[in-house]
Design a protein around this motif. Structure first.
Motif, PDB file in Angstrom:
ATOM      1  N   THR A   1       8.937  28.429  27.224  1.00 22.35           N
ATOM      2  CA  THR A   1       9.286  27.071  26.807  1.00 22.35           C
ATOM      3  C   THR A   1      10.787  26.984  26.589  1.00 22.35           C
ATOM      4  O   THR A   1      11.351  27.819  25.867  1.00 22.35           O
ATOM      5  CB  THR A   1       8.571  26.700  25.501  1.00 22.35           C
ATOM      6  N   PRO A   2      11.462  26.044  27.218  1.00 19.89           N
ATOM      7  CA  PRO A   2      12.919  25.918  27.009  1.00 19.89           C
ATOM      8  C   PRO A   2      13.242  25.749  25.521  1.00 19.89           C
ATOM      9  O   PRO A   2      12.563  25.023  24.803  1.00 19.89           O
ATOM     10  CB  PRO A   2      13.278  24.651  27.803  1.00 19.89           C
ATOM     11  N   ALA A   3      14.261  26.467  25.103  1.00 19.50           N
ATOM     12  CA  ALA A   3      14.645  26.393  23.689  1.00 19.50           C
ATOM     13  C   ALA A   3      15.149  25.000  23.353  1.00 19.50           C
ATOM     14  O   ALA A   3      15.945  24.416  24.086  1.00 19.50           O
ATOM     15  CB  ALA A   3      15.727  27.429  23.389  1.00 19.50           C
ATOM     16  N   GLN A   4      14.662  24.463  22.247  1.00 22.37           N
ATOM     17  CA  GLN A   4      15.093  23.154  21.800  1.00 22.37           C
ATOM     18  C   GLN A   4      16.400  23.260  21.024  1.00 22.37           C
ATOM     19  O   GLN A   4      16.565  24.158  20.198  1.00 22.37           O
ATOM     20  CB  GLN A   4      14.020  22.525  20.899  1.00 22.37           C
ATOM     21  N   ARG A   5      17.308  22.355  21.310  1.00 18.34           N
ATOM     22  CA  ARG A   5      18.594  22.379  20.640  1.00 18.34           C
ATOM     23  C   ARG A   5      18.412  22.046  19.166  1.00 18.34           C
ATOM     24  O   ARG A   5      17.712  21.082  18.810  1.00 18.34           O
ATOM     25  CB  ARG A   5      19.542  21.378  21.286  1.00 18.34           C
ATOM     26  N   VAL A   6      19.010  22.822  18.287  1.00 17.63           N
ATOM     27  CA  VAL A   6      18.957  22.564  16.853  1.00 17.63           C
ATOM     28  C   VAL A   6      19.951  21.450  16.533  1.00 17.63           C
ATOM     29  O   VAL A   6      21.153  21.602  16.743  1.00 17.63           O
ATOM     30  CB  VAL A   6      19.286  23.835  16.041  1.00 17.63           C
ATOM     31  N   ARG A   7      19.444  20.343  16.054  1.00 18.02           N
ATOM     32  CA  ARG A   7      20.280  19.172  15.802  1.00 18.02           C
ATOM     33  C   ARG A   7      20.674  19.129  14.330  1.00 18.02           C
ATOM     34  O   ARG A   7      19.833  19.339  13.449  1.00 18.02           O
ATOM     35  CB  ARG A   7      19.524  17.905  16.193  1.00 18.02           C
ATOM     36  N   PHE A   8      21.934  18.864  14.073  1.00 18.79           N
ATOM     37  CA  PHE A   8      22.416  18.723  12.702  1.00 18.79           C
ATOM     38  C   PHE A   8      21.819  17.460  12.086  1.00 18.79           C
ATOM     39  O   PHE A   8      21.858  16.390  12.678  1.00 18.79           O
ATOM     40  CB  PHE A   8      23.946  18.651  12.692  1.00 18.79           C
ATOM     41  N   ARG A   9      21.248  17.593  10.892  1.00 18.88           N
ATOM     42  CA  ARG A   9      20.597  16.474  10.221  1.00 18.88           C
ATOM     43  C   ARG A   9      21.112  16.330   8.786  1.00 18.88           C
ATOM     44  O   ARG A   9      21.558  17.299   8.180  1.00 18.88           O
ATOM     45  CB  ARG A   9      19.066  16.656  10.196  1.00 18.88           C
ATOM     46  N   ILE A  10      20.991  15.114   8.276  1.00 19.64           N
ATOM     47  CA  ILE A  10      21.332  14.848   6.884  1.00 19.64           C
ATOM     48  C   ILE A  10      20.070  15.054   6.051  1.00 19.64           C
ATOM     49  O   ILE A  10      19.222  14.164   5.949  1.00 19.64           O
ATOM     50  CB  ILE A  10      21.873  13.414   6.701  1.00 19.64           C
TER      51      ILE A  10
ATOM     52  N   GLY B   1      30.236  30.136   4.065  1.00 23.46           N
ATOM     53  CA  GLY B   1      28.980  29.441   4.272  1.00 23.46           C
ATOM     54  C   GLY B   1      28.644  29.261   5.742  1.00 23.46           C
ATOM     55  O   GLY B   1      29.264  29.871   6.621  1.00 23.46           O
ATOM     56  N   ALA B   2      27.670  28.412   6.003  1.00 21.97           N
ATOM     57  CA  ALA B   2      27.238  28.160   7.379  1.00 21.97           C
ATOM     58  C   ALA B   2      28.348  27.445   8.146  1.00 21.97           C
ATOM     59  O   ALA B   2      29.157  26.730   7.555  1.00 21.97           O
ATOM     60  CB  ALA B   2      25.965  27.309   7.370  1.00 21.97           C
ATOM     61  N   PRO B   3      28.393  27.644   9.463  1.00 25.89           N
ATOM     62  CA  PRO B   3      29.413  26.957  10.269  1.00 25.89           C
ATOM     63  C   PRO B   3      29.304  25.444  10.109  1.00 25.89           C
ATOM     64  O   PRO B   3      28.207  24.892  10.036  1.00 25.89           O
ATOM     65  CB  PRO B   3      29.086  27.405  11.699  1.00 25.89           C
ATOM     66  N   ALA B   4      30.448  24.787  10.072  1.00 33.92           N
ATOM     67  CA  ALA B   4      30.479  23.338   9.875  1.00 33.92           C
ATOM     68  C   ALA B   4      30.504  22.627  11.214  1.00 33.92           C
ATOM     69  O   ALA B   4      31.215  23.053  12.132  1.00 33.92           O
ATOM     70  CB  ALA B   4      31.696  22.946   9.046  1.00 33.92           C
ATOM     71  N   PRO B   5      29.742  21.545  11.360  1.00 34.63           N
ATOM     72  CA  PRO B   5      29.815  20.747  12.590  1.00 34.63           C
ATOM     73  C   PRO B   5      31.113  19.949  12.627  1.00 34.63           C
ATOM     74  O   PRO B   5      31.814  19.837  11.620  1.00 34.63           O
ATOM     75  CB  PRO B   5      28.593  19.827  12.473  1.00 34.63           C
ATOM     76  N   ASP B   6      31.425  19.388  13.790  1.00 37.49           N
ATOM     77  CA  ASP B   6      32.616  18.563  13.861  1.00 37.49           C
ATOM     78  C   ASP B   6      32.338  17.193  13.234  1.00 37.49           C
ATOM     79  O   ASP B   6      31.189  16.839  12.938  1.00 37.49           O
ATOM     80  CB  ASP B   6      33.097  18.411  15.301  1.00 37.49           C
TER      81      ASP B   6
END
Length: 270
Positions: A76-85, A115-120
């Motif tokens: 199964t193609p890996a699903q992209r982990v989406r940044f969420r609030i 900490g965890a990497p920050a999104p842009d």
């Protein structure tokens, strides 16, 4: 292998096989990939088939090849982990009054501290737009009053007819002549809260009283001509703090109706 235009021969049959499938994204993709897998297993798959599938599904050709490769390896193609609030970030966003840039700076500082990497910043802005409603965002920026502007007017949970009535007085925004003078009449009404149906009204040229309440109440309960067809006996009646709605006369009228009703006092929202 099949050469030439996909609109001829096997390509035409391939398109017809897709056309009969419900054109909703997930179902169409499933049918298209099933067909490509069959052609691949038979050694008849061509790049034209992949191109036609990509155009039909609205995705890139390499995406179709990636899906097909996953089919070949049965993965199964890996699903992209989406940044969420999430709930934690909602709290932090509330501290910053809905400011996406301020929340992004906090995430960058946390990442610099280990900490965890920050999104842009753009990712944070898209997540806020996607995960928060317009009312929630307005409330974070300007408070509860701003959020209420996005509320659905008179929205009620699903219920049944006559489950709850609401009664009130309202001064009409018109003037009428009564005994040679202009006055603004008052309207007393009862509304079925489930369907927003006005069950009964009483119009008076002066401040309403228990008499106008009883007149509107009679019109609400009665279902024979000239009243109805809506009406009957409610389970609950919601009223504000008006003493006229709570008078003994009105209370006795309800008692005589034997409806098993109850009054729910409502404090108007400021």
């Amino acid at each position: 292998m099949i050469d030439g235009s996909p609109c001829c021969g096997a390509g035409q049959r391939f398109w017809e096989a897709l056309a009969v499938v419900d054109a909703s994204g997930r179902v169409l993709r499933q049918a298209a990939m099933d067909r490509l897998t069959q052609l691949d297993a038979a050694g008849e798959l061509s790049s034209d088939h992949v191109r036609l599938t990509s155009e039909t599904l609205g995705v890139a050709e390499r995406t179709v090849w990636r899906w097909l490769s996953a089919r070949r390896t049965k993965t199964t193609p890996a699903q992209r982990v989406r940044f969420r609030i999430d709930d934690r970030l909602r709290v932090r966003l509330a501290y910053w009054r809905g400011n996406a840039a301020a929340l992004h700076r906090e995430l960058v500082a946390a990442a610099a501290a280990g900490g965890a990497p920050a999104p842009d910043l753009r990712t944070v802005q898209r997540a806020i737009q996607r995960d928060l409603t317009a009312g929630e965002l307005a409330g974070l920026r300007s408070g509860e009053r701003a959020r209420r502007r996005f509320d659905v007017f008179l929205k009620r949970p699903p219920s049944f007819r006559n489950a709850a009535w609401e009664g009130d007085h309202v001064e009409a925004a018109v003037q009428v002549e009564v005994d040679g003078r202009l006055v603004k009449p008052w309207v007393t009404w009862f509304v079925d809260a489930t369907h927003n149906v006005i069950l009964g009204v009483a119009v008076t040229p002066q401040t309403p009283s228990r008499e106008s309440i009883l007149a509107a109440l009679r019109a609400s309960i009665s279902r024979s001509e000239p009243y109805g067809p809506a009406g009957g006996l409610p389970s609950v009646v919601r009223v504000d703090q008006g003493k006229d709605f709570l008078s003994r006369t009105v209370g006795r009228r309800w008692a005589h109706s034997r409806s098993g009703w109850s009054i729910c006092l409502v404090t108007p929202r400021i």
